[in-house]
Design a protein around this motif. Structure first.
Motif, mmCIF file in Angstrom:
data_model
loop_
_atom_site.group_PDB
_atom_site.id
_atom_site.type_symbol
_atom_site.label_atom_id
_atom_site.label_comp_id
_atom_site.label_asym_id
_atom_site.label_seq_id
_atom_site.Cartn_x
_atom_site.Cartn_y
_atom_site.Cartn_z
ATOM 1 N N PRO A 100 0.814 -1.218 0.000
ATOM 2 C CA PRO A 100 0.000 0.000 0.000
ATOM 3 C C PRO A 100 0.848 1.269 0.000
ATOM 4 C CG PRO A 100 -0.951 -1.609 1.496
ATOM 5 C CD PRO A 100 0.369 -2.182 1.029
ATOM 6 N N ALA A 101 2.027 1.203 0.636
ATOM 7 C CA ALA A 101 2.901 2.382 0.650
ATOM 8 C C ALA A 101 3.326 2.779 -0.762
ATOM 9 C CB ALA A 101 4.132 2.109 1.510
ATOM 10 N N ASP A 102 3.309 1.833 -1.715
ATOM 11 C CA ASP A 102 3.735 2.142 -3.077
ATOM 12 C C ASP A 102 2.746 3.075 -3.769
ATOM 13 O OD1 ASP A 102 5.802 0.433 -2.505
ATOM 14 O OD2 ASP A 102 5.144 -1.185 -3.819
ATOM 15 N N TRP A 103 1.450 2.760 -3.688
ATOM 16 C CA TRP A 103 0.493 3.653 -4.355
ATOM 17 C C TRP A 103 0.391 4.988 -3.620
ATOM 18 C CZ3 TRP A 103 -3.688 5.770 -1.972
ATOM 19 C CH2 TRP A 103 -4.322 5.089 -0.926
ATOM 20 N N LYS A 104 0.605 4.971 -2.317
ATOM 21 C CA LYS A 104 0.605 6.232 -1.574
ATOM 22 C C LYS A 104 1.819 7.081 -1.961
ATOM 23 C CE LYS A 104 -1.880 3.926 2.116
ATOM 24 N NZ LYS A 104 -1.821 3.265 3.443
ATOM 25 N N CYS A 105 2.938 6.427 -2.193
ATOM 26 C CA CYS A 105 4.120 7.132 -2.685
ATOM 27 C C CYS A 105 3.849 7.695 -4.075
ATOM 28 C CB CYS A 105 5.310 6.173 -2.720
ATOM 29 S SG CYS A 105 6.890 6.915 -3.142
ATOM 30 N N ARG A 106 3.191 6.918 -4.917
ATOM 31 C CA ARG A 106 2.850 7.354 -6.281
ATOM 32 C C ARG A 106 1.967 8.595 -6.271
ATOM 33 N NH1 ARG A 106 -1.204 3.767 -7.799
ATOM 34 N NH2 ARG A 106 -2.618 5.533 -7.512
ATOM 35 N N GLU A 107 1.076 8.690 -5.278
ATOM 36 C CA GLU A 107 0.148 9.816 -5.192
ATOM 37 C C GLU A 107 0.691 10.990 -4.382
ATOM 38 O OE1 GLU A 107 -3.874 8.793 -4.252
ATOM 39 O OE2 GLU A 107 -4.108 7.899 -6.251
ATOM 40 N N GLY A 108 1.952 10.892 -3.955
ATOM 41 C CA GLY A 108 2.584 12.027 -3.293
ATOM 42 C C GLY A 108 2.397 12.083 -1.797
ATOM 43 N N LEU A 109 1.839 11.035 -1.203
ATOM 44 C CA LEU A 109 1.546 11.063 0.225
ATOM 45 C C LEU A 109 2.794 10.885 1.080
ATOM 46 C CD1 LEU A 109 -1.782 8.998 0.271
ATOM 47 C CD2 LEU A 109 -1.472 11.473 0.176
ATOM 48 N N LEU A 110 3.930 10.574 0.459
ATOM 49 C CA LEU A 110 5.186 10.464 1.198
ATOM 50 C C LEU A 110 6.034 11.721 1.045
ATOM 51 C CD1 LEU A 110 4.263 7.451 1.134
ATOM 52 C CD2 LEU A 110 6.665 6.832 1.085
ATOM 53 N N GLY A 111 5.408 12.786 0.570
ATOM 54 C CA GLY A 111 6.146 14.019 0.346
ATOM 55 C C GLY A 111 6.776 14.593 1.596
ATOM 56 N N GLY A 112 6.220 14.269 2.765
ATOM 57 C CA GLY A 112 6.794 14.745 4.004
ATOM 58 C C GLY A 112 7.996 13.943 4.464
ATOM 59 N N PHE A 113 8.281 12.837 3.770
ATOM 60 C CA PHE A 113 9.370 11.951 4.176
ATOM 61 C C PHE A 113 10.522 11.935 3.171
ATOM 62 C CE2 PHE A 113 5.487 10.438 6.110
ATOM 63 C CZ PHE A 113 5.861 10.083 7.388
ATOM 64 N N LEU A 114 10.227 12.261 1.896
ATOM 65 C CA LEU A 114 11.269 12.175 0.884
ATOM 66 C C LEU A 114 11.052 13.261 -0.168
ATOM 67 C CD1 LEU A 114 9.992 10.731 -1.941
ATOM 68 C CD2 LEU A 114 9.881 8.808 -0.372
#
Length: 324
Positions: free
Chosen positions: A41-55
């Motif tokens: 699930p972290a992959d699609w969240k990364c794809r949608e920019g939801l990891l912007g606060g981490f990377l």
């Protein structure tokens, strides 16, 4: 090399196969020829920019947290992994580097672990992120000890399945919520008490099994899917939620818990992750823990895997076959 890249943040349509330059390992890094890549699930969240606060996203960007493959080259200072060694790991995508959806990936040696001999590449690629999340929730945050009673919410998920097995190996007693179709599965993994969360009887069933409440609740689902979770704990108990990064999921109510003398925490796998993954690999090698049920898809079907996960339609762990 061939890789799945994104040129911008967006839906599954931004995933595209491309030819990109093969990375070269720097000091302390290992270049892995990727055979299989796990999809999380972290992959699609990364794809949608939801990891912007981490990377920091730098396009083109290669997604993918989990991989299994063979050592193709090593950087300066890496002397203990001969070429061809079978390895698995969490990638360094969480640090903003290219991930596992590619024929080659550079990964920190501190995250790299030799594959257990009893696992194939697909099974190994299905392990790192869900297993490390479960490990962090139970042990790093939950301080699980023998004899404790733990409720695993979402026992049918990859994270929940690992949590049940780890808790069993640690000498804990386990209850788990899941769908009706997974009741026998979670019991086979080690849950004494299996509860169909859709039947609306979580609290009464759990109270019958643990009248004073459980010592630890591990919420593997989040999003408010476990109502009144604090009421399920004994005095002094702890609620640990796996970090979901889902919009609107604020996690546990830390202030409310503290007012009641209860503890809360949010768990996520820490980088580098090799030390914990080594312990997990030992359990897998000994046959005390098994990899999740999985389905292998060709790399070109990555969008299908993402859509299944994002829409809640994945009934098994999704794994991409990158190389024969």
């Amino acid at each position: 090399m061939r890789a799945v890249v994104i040129e911008r943040i967006g839906g599954a349509e931004v995933l595209q196969l491309a030819e990109v330059e093969r990375p070269q390992p720097g000091p302390g890094e290992v270049l892995v020829r990727v055979v299989c890549a796990g999809v999380n699930p972290a992959d699609w969240k990364c794809r949608e920019g939801l990891l912007g606060g981490f990377l920091e996203y730098r396009f083109p960007f290669v997604l993918g947290f989990d991989l299994a493959g063979t050592v193709a080259a090593v950087g300066q200072g890496v002397e203990d992994l001969p070429l061809g060694t079978r390895v698995f790991a969490q990638s360094d995508v969480g640090a903003g580097k290219w991930g596992s959806y590619a024929e080659y990936a550079c990964v920190s040696r501190a995250s790299m672990v030799r594959m257990p001999e009893n696992l194939d590449f697909a099974a190994a690629a299905a392990v790192p992120t869900p297993a490390l999340a479960a490990w962090a929730g139970l042990f790093d945050e939950g301080a699980l000890r023998p004899g404790m009673k733990v409720l695993v919410h979402g026992g049918g998920s990859a994270v929940g399945g690992f949590a049940i097995q780890f808790a069993r190996c640690a000498g804990a007693r386990i209850a788990a919520t899941c769908s009706q179709g997974n009741l026998l599965h979670v019991q086979a993994l080690g849950a004494e008490c299996a509860i169909d969360y859709r039947a609306g009887a979580i609290a009464p069933t759990l109270c019958h099994w643990a009248p004073e409440g459980v010592d630890l609740v591990l919420d593997c689902i989040g999003g408010g899917s476990l109502p009144d979770a604090l009421d399920l704990l004994r005095d002094g108990g702890m609620l640990v939620a796996i970090l979901t990064l889902t919009p609107g999921d604020s996690g546990p109510d830390h202030a409310k818990a503290a007012q009641r003398g209860l503890r809360t925490a949010v768990a996520y796998s820490r980088m580098p992750s090799g030390e914990s993954l080594e312990r997990i690999a030992a359990l897998l090698a000994a046959g005390r823990v098994r990899a999740p049920r999985l389905e292998v898809l060709p790399l070109a079907d990555v969008a299908t895997a993402h859509e299944r996960l994002q829409q809640g339609r994945a009934r098994t762990k999704q794994v991409l076959l990158v190389a024969d």
